[in-house]
Design a protein around this motif. Structure first.
Motif, PDB file in Angstrom:
ATOM      1  N   PHE A  31       0.849  -1.186   0.000  1.00 35.35           N
ATOM      2  CA  PHE A  31       0.000   0.000   0.000  1.00 35.35           C
ATOM      3  C   PHE A  31       0.886   1.237   0.000  1.00 35.35           C
ATOM      4  N   ASN A  32       0.640   2.099  -0.932  1.00 41.80           N
ATOM      5  CA  ASN A  32       1.364   3.368  -0.957  1.00 41.80           C
ATOM      6  C   ASN A  32       0.528   4.414  -1.677  1.00 41.80           C
ATOM      7  N   VAL A  33       0.931   5.614  -1.561  1.00 42.84           N
ATOM      8  CA  VAL A  33       0.306   6.712  -2.281  1.00 42.84           C
ATOM      9  C   VAL A  33       1.389   7.359  -3.131  1.00 42.84           C
ATOM     10  N   MET A  34       1.149   7.428  -4.413  1.00 40.41           N
ATOM     11  CA  MET A  34       2.096   8.093  -5.303  1.00 40.41           C
ATOM     12  C   MET A  34       1.490   9.397  -5.773  1.00 40.41           C
ATOM     13  N   GLY A  35       2.347  10.363  -5.971  1.00 40.60           N
ATOM     14  CA  GLY A  35       1.831  11.679  -6.336  1.00 40.60           C
ATOM     15  C   GLY A  35       2.761  12.434  -7.257  1.00 40.60           C
ATOM     16  N   GLY A  42      11.571  29.793  -6.565  1.00 44.49           N
ATOM     17  CA  GLY A  42      11.130  30.832  -5.657  1.00 44.49           C
ATOM     18  C   GLY A  42       9.822  30.520  -4.963  1.00 44.49           C
ATOM     19  N   ASN A  43       9.144  29.464  -5.414  1.00 45.39           N
ATOM     20  CA  ASN A  43       7.870  29.076  -4.812  1.00 45.39           C
ATOM     21  C   ASN A  43       8.008  27.731  -4.101  1.00 45.39           C
ATOM     22  N   GLN A  44       7.037  27.461  -3.227  1.00 44.76           N
ATOM     23  CA  GLN A  44       7.019  26.152  -2.576  1.00 44.76           C
ATOM     24  C   GLN A  44       6.538  25.089  -3.545  1.00 44.76           C
ATOM     25  N   ARG A  45       6.971  23.868  -3.269  1.00 41.97           N
ATOM     26  CA  ARG A  45       6.490  22.741  -4.059  1.00 41.97           C
ATOM     27  C   ARG A  45       5.016  22.524  -3.734  1.00 41.97           C
ATOM     28  N   GLU A  46       4.206  22.314  -4.775  1.00 38.74           N
ATOM     29  CA  GLU A  46       2.774  22.167  -4.554  1.00 38.74           C
ATOM     30  C   GLU A  46       2.255  20.853  -5.111  1.00 38.74           C
ATOM     31  N   LEU A  47       1.211  20.356  -4.464  1.00 35.06           N
ATOM     32  CA  LEU A  47       0.588  19.117  -4.896  1.00 35.06           C
ATOM     33  C   LEU A  47      -0.129  19.318  -6.223  1.00 35.06           C
ATOM     34  N   VAL A  48       0.036  18.358  -7.114  1.00 38.38           N
ATOM     35  CA  VAL A  48      -0.717  18.348  -8.370  1.00 38.38           C
ATOM     36  C   VAL A  48      -1.797  17.264  -8.301  1.00 38.38           C
ATOM     37  N   ALA A  49      -1.385  16.047  -8.000  1.00 41.51           N
ATOM     38  CA  ALA A  49      -2.329  14.929  -7.947  1.00 41.51           C
ATOM     39  C   ALA A  49      -1.710  13.759  -7.203  1.00 41.51           C
ATOM     40  N   THR A  50      -2.576  12.929  -6.617  1.00 43.86           N
ATOM     41  CA  THR A  50      -2.110  11.704  -5.972  1.00 43.86           C
ATOM     42  C   THR A  50      -3.021  10.545  -6.364  1.00 43.86           C
ATOM     43  N   VAL A  51      -2.483   9.337  -6.220  1.00 46.19           N
ATOM     44  CA  VAL A  51      -3.283   8.137  -6.472  1.00 46.19           C
ATOM     45  C   VAL A  51      -2.826   7.048  -5.509  1.00 46.19           C
ATOM     46  N   ALA A  54      -5.143   1.563  -4.569  1.00 48.82           N
ATOM     47  CA  ALA A  54      -6.504   1.160  -4.940  1.00 48.82           C
ATOM     48  C   ALA A  54      -7.049   1.976  -6.098  1.00 48.82           C
ATOM     49  N   GLY A  55      -6.318   3.007  -6.499  1.00 44.81           N
ATOM     50  CA  GLY A  55      -6.745   3.803  -7.640  1.00 44.81           C
ATOM     51  C   GLY A  55      -7.515   5.062  -7.294  1.00 44.81           C
ATOM     52  N   THR A  56      -7.617   5.375  -6.021  1.00 49.80           N
ATOM     53  CA  THR A  56      -8.304   6.600  -5.621  1.00 49.80           C
ATOM     54  C   THR A  56      -7.417   7.799  -5.915  1.00 49.80           C
ATOM     55  N   THR A  57      -7.986   8.772  -6.609  1.00 51.24           N
ATOM     56  CA  THR A  57      -7.210   9.935  -7.018  1.00 51.24           C
ATOM     57  C   THR A  57      -7.664  11.201  -6.301  1.00 51.24           C
ATOM     58  N   ASN A  58      -6.751  12.150  -6.276  1.00 52.37           N
ATOM     59  CA  ASN A  58      -7.013  13.458  -5.672  1.00 52.37           C
ATOM     60  C   ASN A  58      -6.262  14.485  -6.513  1.00 52.37           C
ATOM     61  N   TYR A  59      -6.916  15.617  -6.799  1.00 52.04           N
ATOM     62  CA  TYR A  59      -6.309  16.621  -7.673  1.00 52.04           C
ATOM     63  C   TYR A  59      -6.351  18.002  -7.041  1.00 52.04           C
ATOM     64  N   ALA A  60      -5.344  18.795  -7.353  1.00 47.38           N
ATOM     65  CA  ALA A  60      -5.402  20.204  -7.016  1.00 47.38           C
ATOM     66  C   ALA A  60      -6.496  20.858  -7.843  1.00 47.38           C
TER      67      ALA A  60
END
Length: 118
Positions: A31-35, A42-51, A54-60
């Motif tokens: 089990f892991n989450v890849m993103g 000059g900016n902070q690193r920001e989330l784009v998407a994760t999965v 199990a295939g559950t995704t999350n998006y900015a």
């Protein structure tokens, strides 16, 4: 240890598409989450998407409806299909994996440059 190798970055015109890939090797957990994350100098690193595995995704919010993240667990590889690209999507894109207790163990890829011209 887990190694992440990204590929697929490049230069594209606004409105175009790119597909990023990230292959994981080494001690990946069941089990892991890849993103995908991105960073502009000059900016902070920001989330784009994760999965999750199990295939559950999350998006900015900024990429919803334009980017699609997917994974092939058999190949330990994730993909980021980026459509309708905008100049503000220009950044270095980094692959990330979180695993282990409370997902506190994480690794990063070396990053791949995405440049969108107007």
């Amino acid at each position: 240890q887990v190694q992440l190798v990204e590929s697929g970055g490049g230069l594209v015109q606004a409105g175009g598409s790119l597909r990023l890939s990230c292959a994981a090797s080494g001690s990946t957990a069941r089990f892991n989450v890849m993103g995908w994350y991105r960073q502009v100098p000059g900016n902070q690193r920001e989330l784009v998407a994760t999965v999750t595995t199990a295939g559950t995704t999350n998006y900015a919010d900024s990429v919803k409806g334009r980017f699609t993240m997917s994974r092939d667990n058999a190949k330990n590889t994730v993909y980021l299909q980026m459509n309708s690209l905008k100049p503000e999507d220009t950044a270095v894109y980094y692959c990330n994996i979180k695993q282990g207790y409370m997902l506190k163990t994480e690794y990063w890829g070396q990053g791949t440059q995405v440049t969108v011209s107007s």
